[in-house]
Design an enzyme around this catalytic site. Sequence first.
Site, short mmCIF file in Angstrom:
data_model
loop_
_atom_site.label_atom_id
_atom_site.label_comp_id
_atom_site.label_asym_id
_atom_site.label_seq_id
_atom_site.Cartn_x
_atom_site.Cartn_y
_atom_site.Cartn_z
N ARG A 73 -5.72 10.52 -12.05
CA ARG A 73 -4.61 10.42 -11.09
C ARG A 73 -3.31 10.89 -11.73
NH1 ARG A 73 -4.52 4.50 -8.97
NH2 ARG A 73 -2.76 5.29 -7.80
N ASN A 106 4.37 2.10 -4.12
CA ASN A 106 3.81 3.28 -4.77
C ASN A 106 4.04 3.23 -6.28
OD1 ASN A 106 3.23 4.05 -2.17
ND2 ASN A 106 4.93 5.50 -2.02
N HIS A 123 4.34 -2.58 -7.40
CA HIS A 123 2.97 -2.46 -7.92
C HIS A 123 2.93 -1.72 -9.25
CE1 HIS A 123 1.25 -3.13 -3.61
NE2 HIS A 123 1.79 -4.21 -4.15
N CYS A 145 1.43 -5.79 -30.95
CA CYS A 145 0.72 -4.50 -31.02
C CYS A 145 1.75 -3.38 -30.79
CB CYS A 145 -0.36 -4.43 -29.95
SG CYS A 145 -1.61 -5.70 -30.14
N CYS A 158 -5.23 -0.65 -30.24
CA CYS A 158 -4.24 -1.00 -31.26
C CYS A 158 -4.81 -0.66 -32.65
CB CYS A 158 -3.93 -2.50 -31.18
SG CYS A 158 -2.89 -3.09 -32.54
N GLY A 198 5.19 4.58 5.88
CA GLY A 198 4.03 5.07 5.13
C GLY A 198 3.16 3.99 4.54
N SER A 200 0.10 0.93 5.50
CA SER A 200 -0.80 0.34 6.51
C SER A 200 -0.44 -1.12 6.74
CB SER A 200 -2.25 0.46 6.03
OG SER A 200 -2.38 -0.21 4.77
N PRO A 225 2.61 7.82 11.41
CA PRO A 225 1.97 8.58 12.49
C PRO A 225 0.84 7.79 13.18
CG PRO A 225 1.44 9.56 10.35
CD PRO A 225 2.44 8.49 10.12
N1 APR Z 1 3.95 9.86 6.64
C1 APR Z 1 3.98 8.52 6.87
N2 APR Z 1 2.87 7.73 6.82
C2 APR Z 1 1.71 8.34 6.55
C3 APR Z 1 1.60 9.72 6.30
C4 APR Z 1 2.79 10.49 6.36
N3 APR Z 1 2.77 11.81 6.15
N4 APR Z 1 0.28 10.01 6.05
C5 APR Z 1 -0.39 8.83 6.12
N5 APR Z 1 0.45 7.84 6.44
C6 APR Z 1 0.17 6.42 6.58
C7 APR Z 1 -1.22 6.08 7.05
O1 APR Z 1 -1.27 6.10 8.47
C8 APR Z 1 -1.37 4.65 6.50
O2 APR Z 1 -0.89 3.71 7.45
O3 APR Z 1 0.27 5.85 5.30
C9 APR Z 1 -0.45 4.63 5.29
C10 APR Z 1 -1.19 4.55 3.97
O4 APR Z 1 -1.83 3.31 3.95
P1 APR Z 1 -2.65 2.87 2.64
O5 APR Z 1 -3.49 4.00 2.20
O6 APR Z 1 -3.24 1.54 2.97
O7 APR Z 1 -1.53 2.71 1.53
P2 APR Z 1 -0.54 1.51 1.33
O8 APR Z 1 -0.18 0.88 2.62
O9 APR Z 1 0.57 1.99 0.47
O10 APR Z 1 -1.42 0.49 0.47
C11 APR Z 1 -0.74 -0.66 -0.02
O11 APR Z 1 -2.69 -1.27 -1.21
O12 APR Z 1 -4.39 -0.26 -2.30
C12 APR Z 1 -3.29 -1.09 -2.48
O13 APR Z 1 -1.79 -1.32 -4.28
C13 APR Z 1 -2.29 -0.41 -3.37
O14 APR Z 1 0.06 -0.03 -3.05
C14 APR Z 1 -1.20 0.01 -2.40
C15 APR Z 1 -1.31 -1.03 -1.33
#
Ligand code: APR
Length: 252
Positions: A73, A106, A123, A145, A158, A198, A200, A225
Amino acid sequence: MTAITDIAAVGTWVRDARAIAVLSGAGMSAESGVPTFRDAQTGLWAKFRPEELATEAAFRADPRRVWDWYASRREMMKDVHPNAGHHAIAAFQQRHPGRLTLITQNVDGLHQAAGSVGTLALHGNLFEDIWLDPCMGAPGHGGVCDVSRALPGRPPTCADCSNALRPGVVWFGEMLPAVALAAAEDAAQACDLMLVVGTSGAVYPAAGLAHTARQSGARVVVINPEPTELDSVAHALVRATAAVAMPALLGG
Ligand code: APR
């Protein structure tokens, strides 16, 4: 029922807001080319779910596999740059010092690379390494360490005891950094507008900050979206991507 609102209406809320909190998730970086957590994993990692790799137990069970996943990553991030959404947030912070607090889930460092200040990284940071355990206390080791003397490896260890380095991110089941979380809670309580972009909304305590903002009287806007688990907390839903909506809301 939350209204699906056009960006212009929310733009007036931004203009009138005294204190804005932004809570961002992986979707913020999607237009920079970074897959979100819920996107399918690709390549040799396709057979794993993040939940199977991003845990202390997974690391202890197979340190090399988890270290290699994070290394892949980090490698992928080499050619990745902040997008217009990251830049819009950072530029707004520079134009209006102290008026926008950024809270992010993020670990990719793109908000910081765009120039955002005071970012509350709940995070952790993908590019930081920390020790897996307290010092193993080898004789004459002094109990700390030393990363600068770590022996190369997957993971590095270490030079004086058998401690291993691990990525400086918060794994599932781990506590979030207390100072950042407390500051995020304060920002959610104090803001009069929260922009949730951005994410979920699937993971707590981060997602709980939207509830805190709503309960504290702030207007809550979800920018995504797709539908999210926080839509019911929002006063308004903006069905748009981060790189389109954030410049439109905050100024380019
Ligand atoms: N612009 C805005 N939102 C977007 C875009 C975009 N271009 N593309 C995708 N998305 C949205 C998706 O619809 C989804 O709702 O981004 C969201 C990503 O959701 P996840 O993949 O669940 O990521 P996140 O919500 O950041 O996860 C939270 O979960 O896995 C753990 O620690 C990890 O920080 C992460 C946390």
